[in-house]
Enzyme design. Structure first.
Site, mmCIF file in Angstrom:
data_model
loop_
_atom_site.group_PDB
_atom_site.id
_atom_site.type_symbol
_atom_site.label_atom_id
_atom_site.label_comp_id
_atom_site.label_asym_id
_atom_site.label_seq_id
_atom_site.Cartn_x
_atom_site.Cartn_y
_atom_site.Cartn_z
ATOM 1 N N GLY A 108 43.483 116.987 69.649
ATOM 2 C CA GLY A 108 42.273 117.502 68.990
ATOM 3 C C GLY A 108 41.044 116.689 69.369
ATOM 4 C CB ILE A 134 52.596 107.956 65.470
ATOM 5 C CG1 ILE A 134 52.357 109.104 64.477
ATOM 6 C CG2 ILE A 134 51.744 106.751 65.156
ATOM 7 C CD1 ILE A 134 52.954 108.834 63.093
ATOM 8 C CG ASP A 135 52.278 113.230 65.744
ATOM 9 O OD1 ASP A 135 52.752 112.453 64.897
ATOM 10 O OD2 ASP A 135 51.294 113.982 65.501
ATOM 11 C CD GLU A 137 54.331 115.840 59.576
ATOM 12 O OE1 GLU A 137 54.062 115.354 58.463
ATOM 13 O OE2 GLU A 137 53.561 115.748 60.560
HETATM 14 O O1 F6P Z 1 49.059 113.240 64.185
HETATM 15 C C1 F6P Z 1 49.422 112.090 63.504
HETATM 16 C C2 F6P Z 1 49.861 112.413 62.104
HETATM 17 O O2 F6P Z 1 50.289 111.217 61.526
HETATM 18 C C3 F6P Z 1 50.918 113.519 62.009
HETATM 19 O O3 F6P Z 1 52.213 113.073 62.333
HETATM 20 C C4 F6P Z 1 50.741 113.970 60.582
HETATM 21 O O4 F6P Z 1 51.141 115.309 60.388
HETATM 22 C C5 F6P Z 1 49.257 113.853 60.376
HETATM 23 O O5 F6P Z 1 48.784 112.907 61.320
HETATM 24 C C6 F6P Z 1 48.885 113.440 58.973
HETATM 25 O O6 F6P Z 1 47.517 113.360 58.865
HETATM 26 P P1 F6P Z 1 46.720 112.850 57.559
HETATM 27 O O7 F6P Z 1 46.304 111.449 57.868
HETATM 28 O O8 F6P Z 1 45.567 113.763 57.478
HETATM 29 O O9 F6P Z 1 47.633 112.918 56.386
#
Ligand code: F6P
Length: 370
Positions: free
Chosen positions: A127, A150-151, A246
């Site tokens: 993004g 981290i993904d 998730e």
């Molecule tokens: O993209 C990184 C991440 O940690 C994802 O694994 C997770 O779905 C998302 O960001 C969570 O984002 P937020 O900080 O908005 O809860």
């Protein structure tokens, strides 16, 4: 010929990841060695288009060697980040209570020019890199991207920093959950992050010797998950560990999304609890859920992530020096290379369902609920 570089800006966008500070430190050292000045834009692009939020209206921080001393091993990002309020679709509350989306990219480009920046190093996930790419095109900004998440779901790079730290932490958590699962003869469900990709769940699940791993790439059937738990029970193994990404999806179902709003990244959540309830009802075994969530993003980066971050940061500066723009630094072992940002932006790298880690998991008897 392009202007010689004197001042560069750096920003971090999207969710934080262990290693961001190491990238920043490498950029500052490599750039100051070349006689360039480095500035950090606070909280993504907020420092440029929402300066009133900061003391003295200054959303930009000078990054000197002194400022980045001793930060390599620290989690988070010293310049802040955000995954809210996409500046191209910035949500502005109206007097009648409705929300209107505004494109504020022009203010960012104006801020960039006002500060006299010659180039931008944008550190972020798909993004953030997409946004940086669009800004660079509109504002004719020299840009080098550094992939972060981290993904581990970015195209073009074998790994992103932060992933190894997240997997290491999740594996340790799974190890610890074995004790309680075994002692209480329970099923433990561990939910991990990863959005629509199952890299964290798969790697931590296999390394942590889970019994079931549910990932978005392989839709699951709860009855098959229950069969696996029951088969273990029949074999005298009266506990089980289930690792759930998730973003995993049941066969014929949809993802568990808790928030989907304009200008914001879609937020996943709640799947672990749902699965725990289903397992308990299908197997009659006491089942508990642990959500690792943002713990996966915290703490000190592993040595692998630190090294990757330092290599990416220094390589981004070398790329600018070489006159590159519109590229992203990637790990293409054993080297760090550059590829056009278009090949990374707006794309997601999923786990190939025939990759050897999945084959290994199947050979080890791990169920994917399929
Ligand atoms: O993209 C990184 C991440 O940690 C994802 O694994 C997770 O779905 C998302 O960001 C969570 O984002 P937020 O900080 O908005 O809860």
């Amino acid at each position: 010929m392009a202007q010689p570089i004197k001042r560069i800006a750096v920003n971090t966008g999207g969710g934080d990841a262990p290693g961001l500070n190491a990238v920043i430190r490498a950029i500052v050292h490599a750039a100051t060695r070349r006689g360039w000045e480095v500035f950090g834009i606070r909280d993504g692009y907020n420092g440029l288009f929402l300066p009133e939020r900061y003391p003295n209206g200054d959303g930009v921080i000078p990054l000197t060697r002194a400022r980045v001393r001793g930060i390599t091993h620290l989690g988070g990002t010293i310049i802040g980040t955000t995954n809210r309020g996409n500046p191209f679709h910035y949500p502005m509350p109206q007097l009648d209570g409705t929300i209107k989306e505004l494109d504020r990219s022009g203010e960012i480009i104006a801020g960039f020019e006002k500060h006299g920046f010659d180039a931008l190093i944008a550190i972020g996930g798909d993004g953030s890199l997409t946004m940086a790419n669009e800004l660079a095109k509109r504002g004719n900004i020299r840009l080098v991207g550094v992939p972060k998440t981290i993904d581990n779901d970015l195209e073009g790079t074998v790994a992103t920093f932060g992933f190894d730290s997240a997997v290491s932490f999740a594996t340790e958590a799974i190890d610890r959950l074995h004790s309680t699962a075994e002692s209480h003869h329970r099923v433990m469900v561990v939910e991990v992050m990863g959005r629509t990709a199952g890299w964290i769940a798969l790697n931590a699940g296999v390394a942590g010797t889970a019994d079931v791993v549910l990932i978005p790439e392989i839709p699951y059937d709860m009855r098959l998950v229950a069969d696996k738990i029951n088969a273990r029970e029949a074999a005298g193994r009266n506990f089980s560990i289930i690792v759930v990404a998730e973003g995993a999806v049941p066969k014929g179902g949809t993802t568990s999304v808790v928030e989907k709003e304009a200008g914001k990244a879609e937020r996943f959540g709640g799947l672990g609890e749902k699965i725990a309830a289903q397992i308990q009802s299908l197997t009659q075994k006491e089942t508990r859920c642990v959500v690792l969530g943002h713990l996966l993003r915290g703490g000190t980066p592993t040595a692998f992530d630190r090294l990757l971050s330092l290599r990416f940061g220094a390589a981004a500066v070398r790329a600018l020096e070489e006159g590159q723009s519109g590229v992203v630094v990637v790990l293409d072992p054993p080297a760090v290379n550059y590829i056009p940002i278009d090949q990374v932006a707006d794309r997601v790298r999923h786990v190939p369902v025939d990759c050897d880690t999945i084959l290994t998991a199947r050979d080890l008897g791990i169920s994917f609920g399929d």
